[in-house]
Design an enzyme around this catalytic site. Structure first.
Site, PDB file in Angstrom:
ATOM      1  N   ASP A 178       0.831  -1.213   0.000  1.00 36.36           N
ATOM      2  CA  ASP A 178       0.000   0.000   0.000  1.00 36.36           C
ATOM      3  C   ASP A 178       0.862   1.258   0.000  1.00 36.36           C
ATOM      4  O   ASP A 178       0.639   2.188   0.767  1.00 36.36           O
ATOM      5  CB  ASP A 178      -0.939  -0.018   1.213  1.00 36.36           C
ATOM      6  CG  ASP A 178      -2.067   1.015   1.116  1.00 36.36           C
ATOM      7  OD1 ASP A 178      -2.370   1.447  -0.012  1.00 36.36           O
ATOM      8  OD2 ASP A 178      -2.622   1.384   2.167  1.00 36.36           O
ATOM      9  N   GLU A 206       2.870  -2.928  -5.006  1.00 36.58           N
ATOM     10  CA  GLU A 206       2.607  -1.523  -4.714  1.00 36.58           C
ATOM     11  C   GLU A 206       3.759  -0.860  -3.952  1.00 36.58           C
ATOM     12  O   GLU A 206       3.562  -0.160  -2.973  1.00 36.58           O
ATOM     13  CB  GLU A 206       1.286  -1.333  -3.970  1.00 36.58           C
ATOM     14  CG  GLU A 206       0.679   0.047  -4.226  1.00 36.58           C
ATOM     15  CD  GLU A 206      -0.746   0.195  -3.732  1.00 36.58           C
ATOM     16  OE1 GLU A 206      -0.965   1.108  -2.916  1.00 36.58           O
ATOM     17  OE2 GLU A 206      -1.614  -0.589  -4.152  1.00 36.58           O
ATOM     18  N   ASP A 213      -0.991  -9.827  -5.353  1.00 31.39           N
ATOM     19  CA  ASP A 213      -2.313  -9.220  -5.195  1.00 31.39           C
ATOM     20  C   ASP A 213      -3.045  -9.402  -6.515  1.00 31.39           C
ATOM     21  O   ASP A 213      -2.876  -8.617  -7.439  1.00 31.39           O
ATOM     22  CB  ASP A 213      -2.171  -7.743  -4.834  1.00 31.39           C
ATOM     23  CG  ASP A 213      -3.517  -7.048  -4.692  1.00 31.39           C
ATOM     24  OD1 ASP A 213      -4.562  -7.735  -4.780  1.00 31.39           O
ATOM     25  OD2 ASP A 213      -3.533  -5.816  -4.499  1.00 31.39           O
TER      26      ASP A 213
END
Length: 355
Positions: free
Chosen positions: A115, A145, A255
């Site tokens: 994130d 990310e 992910d």
């Protein structure tokens, strides 16, 4: 970015190494060296004192040069024929461990969306990730990310890992290999032609002893409206699994932003979902769970949760590894904040080598 946490990510690497630090700092670096290298404090003292207490230089020296007081020399990284690890299991109260050329019988994989696009507590969250990777002693890490600032911060503080990136702009994936257990052979980045978010598949070839590995790390297209693109991307990933040599163990994860119906329509027969293989524990099912993880606030009573993050195994013939445990990491809040390390839980899988 305007958040001071992001701007200052690299600031605490700018320590004054010109003088010997105070006793507390020295002890902290001794403990960090021992944790990073899996050795003991006596060996840590040797390397740090010889390098003016520069932690990064000392760790790099350990991995790249000969170890002192050992019957066998440490081979340099370039020697792909001999895998060398430092065994400190007999170091308590005795000699400073020993060097072994035996490949490990077990290894661990972590996959985690960090994130990085959320600036809130980013520096503290990234520090927490580093600590978790060290504590869990992961051998292979799939990260998603990352942004340039967090990537540089991680790379500087995790010299025990070899980093391979899927991109170097905006946000991207990276695969990390522990230098003393996993050897890098090659890698390829496969861009997704249909992506609107810069997504791709990062394929790394490596080996642990005789176990040949095909490591597929990805971050597929996000949000419900891009389901069609995501399924096409998933087909590419599972296609790479299917086409891998029967001599190679393939691990695919990341992910996937996956909904069950999308996976059902795409998965290949030989791909084993490791959450299912390891017992389908309900407490490990949801990796993006806004009922438990409060990093993302959702107004109203409905708090979504789903299994966005997954790991799949395609066995070699004969099978070279056995998955033994599937769990989650990052499920405690970062000290001094109300944030978890990420809005995703990370996945950790323990494997046993069976050849």
């Amino acid at each position: 970015m305007s958040n001071p946490d992001v701007i200052s990510l690299d600031n605490d690497s700018q320590e004054d190494e010109s003088n010997i630090p105070d006793a507390k700092t020295c002890q902290d670096r001794v403990e960090r060296f021992a944790a990073i290298t899996g050795t003991d404090e006596a060996l840590a003292q040797f390397f740090l004192q010889d390098r003016n207490w520069n932690l990064e230089a000392s760790v790099n020296a350990f991995f790249e040069s000969q170890a002192p007081d050992s019957p066998k020399p440490v081979k340099k990284r370039e020697d792909k024929d001999v895998l060398v690890t430092y065994d400190s299991s007999h170091s308590s109260g005795g000699p400073q461990g020993s060097i072994t050329t035996e490949p490990p019988k077990n290894f661990r994989l972590i996959t985690w969306n960090l994130d990085g696009l959320d600036e809130k507590n980013l520096k503290k969250r990234t520090k927490a990730v580093i600590k978790i990777l060290e504590i869990e002693k992961a051998d292979i890490v799939f990260l998603q990310e990352l942004i340039p600032a967090t990537y540089s911060y991680l790379e500087a503080r995790l010299p025990q890992f070899h980093f391979i990136v899927g991109n170097d702009e905006q946000y991207f994936t990276a695969t990390l290999l522990r230098r003393t257990t996993v050897y890098y052979d090659d890698h390829t980045v496969y861009p997704f032609d249909n992506t609107r978010m810069g997504r791709n598949l990062l394929a790394v070839q490596a080996h642990i002893g005789k176990v040949k590995l095909n490591l597929l790390n990805t971050h597929l297209e996000s949000s419900p409206e891009f389901s069609e693109q995501r399924r096409e991307q998933m087909k590419i990933c599972f296609g790479k699994m299917k086409s891998a040599s029967s001599e190679v163990t393939t691990l695919f994860g990341g992910d996937l932003n996956a909904r069950d119906k999308e996976v059902t329509a795409t998965i290949i027969p030989d791909a084993h979902d490791l959450w299912e293989t390891c017992g389908r524990r309900p407490e490990c099912r949801w990796t993006w769970d806004t009922q438990r993880n409060t990093n993302k606030e959702y107004p109203g009573r409905y708090k979504p949760k789903t299994r966005f993050d997954r790991v799949y195994l395609k066995q070699a013939t004969p099978a070279a590894v056995t998955p033994k445990h599937f769990g989650l990491v990052g499920i405690q809040k970062v000290a001094g904040t109300q944030s978890f390390p990420s809005d995703h839980w990370g996945i950790i899988v323990h494997f046993q080598v069976v050849i």
